[in-house]
Design an enzyme around this catalytic site. Structure first.
Site, mmCIF file in Angstrom:
data_model
loop_
_atom_site.group_PDB
_atom_site.id
_atom_site.type_symbol
_atom_site.label_atom_id
_atom_site.label_comp_id
_atom_site.label_asym_id
_atom_site.label_seq_id
_atom_site.Cartn_x
_atom_site.Cartn_y
_atom_site.Cartn_z
ATOM 1 C CD GLU A 61 -1.343 -2.327 2.103
ATOM 2 O OE1 GLU A 61 -2.148 -3.029 2.742
ATOM 3 O OE2 GLU A 61 -0.112 -2.543 2.111
ATOM 4 C CB CYS A 84 -0.637 -3.506 8.843
ATOM 5 S SG CYS A 84 0.435 -2.163 8.313
ATOM 6 C CB CYS A 93 -0.722 0.093 5.485
ATOM 7 S SG CYS A 93 0.896 -0.593 5.040
ATOM 8 C CB ALA A 163 10.340 -35.411 -10.465
ATOM 9 N NE ARG A 193 14.658 -26.428 -6.533
ATOM 10 C CZ ARG A 193 15.748 -27.057 -6.953
ATOM 11 N NH1 ARG A 193 16.787 -26.353 -7.424
ATOM 12 N NH2 ARG A 193 15.812 -28.375 -6.912
ATOM 13 C CG ASP A 209 20.094 -37.051 -5.697
ATOM 14 O OD1 ASP A 209 20.560 -38.197 -5.778
ATOM 15 O OD2 ASP A 209 18.876 -36.801 -5.761
ATOM 16 C CG LEU A 213 18.620 -28.366 -2.709
ATOM 17 C CD1 LEU A 213 18.520 -28.617 -1.210
ATOM 18 C CD2 LEU A 213 17.523 -29.120 -3.457
ATOM 19 N NE ARG A 216 21.065 -25.799 -11.401
ATOM 20 C CZ ARG A 216 20.505 -26.638 -10.540
ATOM 21 N NH1 ARG A 216 20.488 -26.353 -9.246
ATOM 22 N NH2 ARG A 216 19.952 -27.753 -10.964
ATOM 23 C CD GLU A 304 12.911 -29.510 -5.173
ATOM 24 O OE1 GLU A 304 13.574 -30.381 -5.759
ATOM 25 O OE2 GLU A 304 12.887 -28.317 -5.521
#
Length: 370
Positions: A61, A84, A93, A163, A193, A209, A213, A216, A304
């Site tokens: 605002e 607020c 605000c 996945a 992400r 792995d 994280l 990219r 994940e």
């Protein structure tokens, strides 16, 4: 306090849709504050737009009022959450809206925060400002789900991303990792992400792995979320990416109360934050983990995996939203199931599908609590 029916027009709906779109720009970048959007309109002309800035302030605002300047007098302000009414690190605000001479406020939701909870709307009405509440409420609840869940449940809103192969597997036999989805799906994951405050995995995923994280995508690395690792015994090697790149992207590690102080000190010297929580049935107490994350300001958490961590969140009934990215390939019965020790229906059977979309050769389906 019950919300009165909104006195809306087609124009109101259009301006609120814009406010919601603006607010989404801040998702994952404003915690612990909600990512609000605001639009100021006078005589059919948009004179101010704003969204919550990085770190949570200035508020949306204030940004819109700053842009509107004197044109705000007599105008209508559209906000995706109640303005607020309390003094925190910045003035209320509601007071700024009153001072600017706004004539009408269209607010999507009352803020569940006890420090606001209708008081912002009441303060505006007390000064003769027309207040309409409820336009765009359903979409606003989704946009502010992190803030609402943190206030009402003292934990972040949890999104589980999986996945999967076409036969509901996430890895090869012997727990060997495999890249299942294509480039379009991976780019969507990076975008997801960026819209979350933190991303969580287990130590097994970190060791097997060695994931970064991060987000990219070009120009998006600074939108990478806090990386959270469940590591009960503090086994994380110092060479893994989430530790070695901690100066670029924060890493928080949760362990039990058993590991030595020396192991904790070494990780802290590298720049990681370490939090100790109790164990429950031999595993870290997820309720305690989420409580700490909420206390640290995290409102939206993306989980994940892998399979053990995903099953733990499902078993504890802590998943608010699930995103299933399904590849058009089969792994076979020897592959790693999506949820350790339970069928995928243990997740999807408790949820309602919001729809499916195509991402290249893959599909994405989103579920929410029924």
């Amino acid at each position: 306090m019950s919300e009165p029916a909104p006195q809306s027009t087609n124009d109101d709906a259009r301006y609120m849709a814009l406010a919601l779109s603006l607010g989404r720009r801040g998702l994952g970048n404003t915690w612990s504050n909600p990512a609000v959007g605001a639009v100021i309109v006078k005589d059919g002309v948009i004179v101010g737009r704003g969204w919550t800035q990085p770190g949570g302030r200035p508020h949306a605002e204030i940004e819109a009022l700053k842009q509107a300047k004197k044109a705000a007098h007599g105008a209508t302000l559209y906000a995706t959450l109640e303005p607020c009414s309390h003094t925190g690190k910045s003035p209320p605000c509601a007071d700024a809206i009153i001072k600017a001479g706004i004539a009408r406020v269209v607010s999507a939701l009352e803020d569940p925060n006890p420090e606001v909870a209708g008081q912002g709307h009441e303060r505006l009405r007390a000064k003769g400002i027309t207040v309409d509440i409820g336009l765009g409420a359903d979409e606003a609840r989704r946009a502010h789900a992190g803030h609402i869940t943190r206030v009402q449940k003292a934990r972040p809103f949890v999104t589980l991303k999986l996945a999967l192969s076409s036969d509901d597997k996430i890895g090869l036999a012997g727990r060997k990792p495999i890249a299942l989805t294509g480039e379009a799906a991976r780019e969507r994951v990076f975008q997801m992400r960026a819209q979350h405050d933190a991303i969580l995995v287990g130590i097994g995923t970190v060791i097997s792995d060695n994931p970064h994280l991060t987000c990219r995508l070009p120009g998006m690395m600074d939108r990478s979320p806090v990386r959270v690792v469940l590591d009960a015994r503090l086994r994380a090697p110092l060479s893994v990416s989430v530790v070695s790149t901690v100066n670029d992207t924060p890493t928080w590690i949760f362990c039990s109360r058993k590991p030595s102080d020396i192991a904790e000190e070494i990780l802290q010297q590298k720049g990681c934050k370490v939090f100790r929580v109790d164990e429950h049935n031999g595993e870290l107490d997820l309720d305690a983990v989420l409580k700490v994350l909420a206390e640290q300001g995290i409102t939206r958490l993306m989980v994940e995996g892998g399979a053990t961590v995903a099953a733990s969140f499902v078993g504890a009934d802590l998943v608010d939203e699930a995103v299933l990215l399904r590849a058009d390939r089969t792994i076979g019965k020897e592959g790693v199931s999506a949820l350790e020790g339970m069928p995928l229906s243990a997740l999807t059977g408790k949820m309602t599908s919001r729809g499916t979309e195509t991402l290249g050769a893959d599909t994405l389906e989103t579920f929410e609590r029924a």
